[in-house]
Design an enzyme around this catalytic site. Structure first.
Site, PDB file in Angstrom:
ATOM      1  N   GLY A  83       0.810  -1.211   0.000  1.00  9.69           N
ATOM      2  CA  GLY A  83       0.000   0.000   0.000  1.00  9.69           C
ATOM      3  C   GLY A  83       0.844   1.262   0.000  1.00  9.69           C
ATOM      4  N   THR A  86      -1.017   6.354   4.329  1.00  4.83           N
ATOM      5  CA  THR A  86      -2.292   6.476   5.016  1.00  4.83           C
ATOM      6  C   THR A  86      -2.094   7.134   6.375  1.00  4.83           C
ATOM      7  OG1 THR A  86      -4.394   5.353   5.488  1.00  4.83           O
ATOM      8  CG2 THR A  86      -2.379   4.254   6.245  1.00  4.83           C
ATOM      9  N   TYR A  87      -3.211   7.471   6.992  1.00  2.00           N
ATOM     10  CA  TYR A  87      -3.194   8.134   8.303  1.00  2.00           C
ATOM     11  C   TYR A  87      -3.932   7.268   9.312  1.00  2.00           C
ATOM     12  CZ  TYR A  87      -4.470  11.286  12.097  1.00  2.00           C
ATOM     13  OH  TYR A  87      -4.651  11.829  13.344  1.00  2.00           O
ATOM     14  N   HIS A  88      -3.405   7.225  10.538  1.00  2.00           N
ATOM     15  CA  HIS A  88      -4.093   6.601  11.666  1.00  2.00           C
ATOM     16  C   HIS A  88      -4.189   7.608  12.794  1.00  2.00           C
ATOM     17  CE1 HIS A  88      -3.785   2.799   9.674  1.00  2.00           C
ATOM     18  NE2 HIS A  88      -2.478   2.724   9.788  1.00  2.00           N
ATOM     19  N   ALA A 149      -9.434   1.723   4.839  1.00  2.00           N
ATOM     20  CA  ALA A 149      -8.216   1.417   4.092  1.00  2.00           C
ATOM     21  C   ALA A 149      -7.726   0.024   4.450  1.00  2.00           C
ATOM     22  CB  ALA A 149      -7.137   2.445   4.419  1.00  2.00           C
ATOM     23  N   GLY A 151      -4.119  -2.501   4.089  1.00  2.00           N
ATOM     24  CA  GLY A 151      -2.704  -2.653   3.759  1.00  2.00           C
ATOM     25  C   GLY A 151      -2.202  -3.892   4.472  1.00  2.00           C
ATOM     26  N   CYS A 181      -3.623   6.964   0.420  1.00  3.29           N
ATOM     27  CA  CYS A 181      -3.361   5.793  -0.426  1.00  3.29           C
ATOM     28  C   CYS A 181      -3.035   6.172  -1.872  1.00  3.29           C
ATOM     29  CB  CYS A 181      -4.522   4.811  -0.369  1.00  3.29           C
ATOM     30  SG  CYS A 181      -4.712   4.091   1.279  1.00  3.29           S
TER      31      CYS A 181
END
Length: 224
Positions: A83, A86-88, A149, A151, A181
């Protein structure tokens, strides 16, 4: 080890967890699953604000320089998953399935589709209409809205990394610092927005637990 239902380790009571701390715990569980010391496992948690990028990520999708991420209190971490970027962060439910893909289950594409199916079913259960796959990217979408998302990585046929489901609107601000992404021009949506009611991360976690365990068991006979 005899067949057993998927065990769920719910870490939400610990509050948001740093990505590196959860990654270390995940690696330990992966090694133990590879040695057949534990059953298939689902780890559920929230992260502190973190931007991650996969091995083949296009780092132009990071919209800030490292110093600015640090200034904003967002950890910036390269990972070994597939992937892009991305954000967490708080308001998002993160799930790390640690599953042995034994005989009859060694199909990574099927595994990803089944993860998507679980999250689509959870979204429907929470009152979201129209959650589905999209032709342009893995994950769960509602129209052009990015809801969840994916991954993943597999080592010795044990899965790790996993999914991130946007639950509350608090998660949106972090996504403004990236091209999620690598898919430009799509907006971030949440369960709470689409269900038109406040949905908490623990409530979403309960729905995920039930749906996931029903879909992934040691028999490996769930249909996509």
């Amino acid at each position: 080890m005899t067949a057993a239902a998927v065990q769920v380790i719910d870490l939400l009571g610990e509050g948001p967890i740093r990505y590196t701390d959860a990654w270390e715990r995940q690696r330990d569980l992966v090694a133990r699953r590879q040695r057949d010391e534990i059953p298939d496992t689902l780890l559920l948690l929230e992260h502190t604000p973190t931007v991650t990028y996969g091995k083949a990520a296009d780092r132009s999708n990071l919209l800030l320089d490292p110093a600015e991420y640090e200034r904003r209190g967002i950890d910036l971490i390269g990972t070994d998953r597939g992937g892009d970027v991305t954000y967490h962060g708080p308001g998002q439910l993160v799930g790390y399935p640690i599953l042995h893909l034994g005989e009859g289950r060694r199909d990574l594409h099927r595994y990803v589709r089944l993860l998507e199916s679980v999250l689509i079913a959870v979204s429907d259960r929470m009152g979201v209409e129209g959650a589905s796959r999209a032709s342009w990217h893995a994950g769960v979408w509602v129209g052009d809205g990015y809801l969840a998302a994916l991954g993943v990585r597999v080592a010795r046929w044990v899965t790790h990394h996993g999914f991130a489901l946007n639950v509350t609107d608090a998660v949106r601000a972090g996504f403004e610092t990236i091209v999620p992404c690598g898919v430009a021009g799509k907006r971030i949506v949440t369960i709470s927005e689409l269900a038109r009611r406040p949905v908490s991360v623990p409530e979403a976690a309960e729905a995920v637990k039930q749906t996931f365990v029903d879909s992934f068991d040691d028999a490996g006979d769930s249909a996509v």
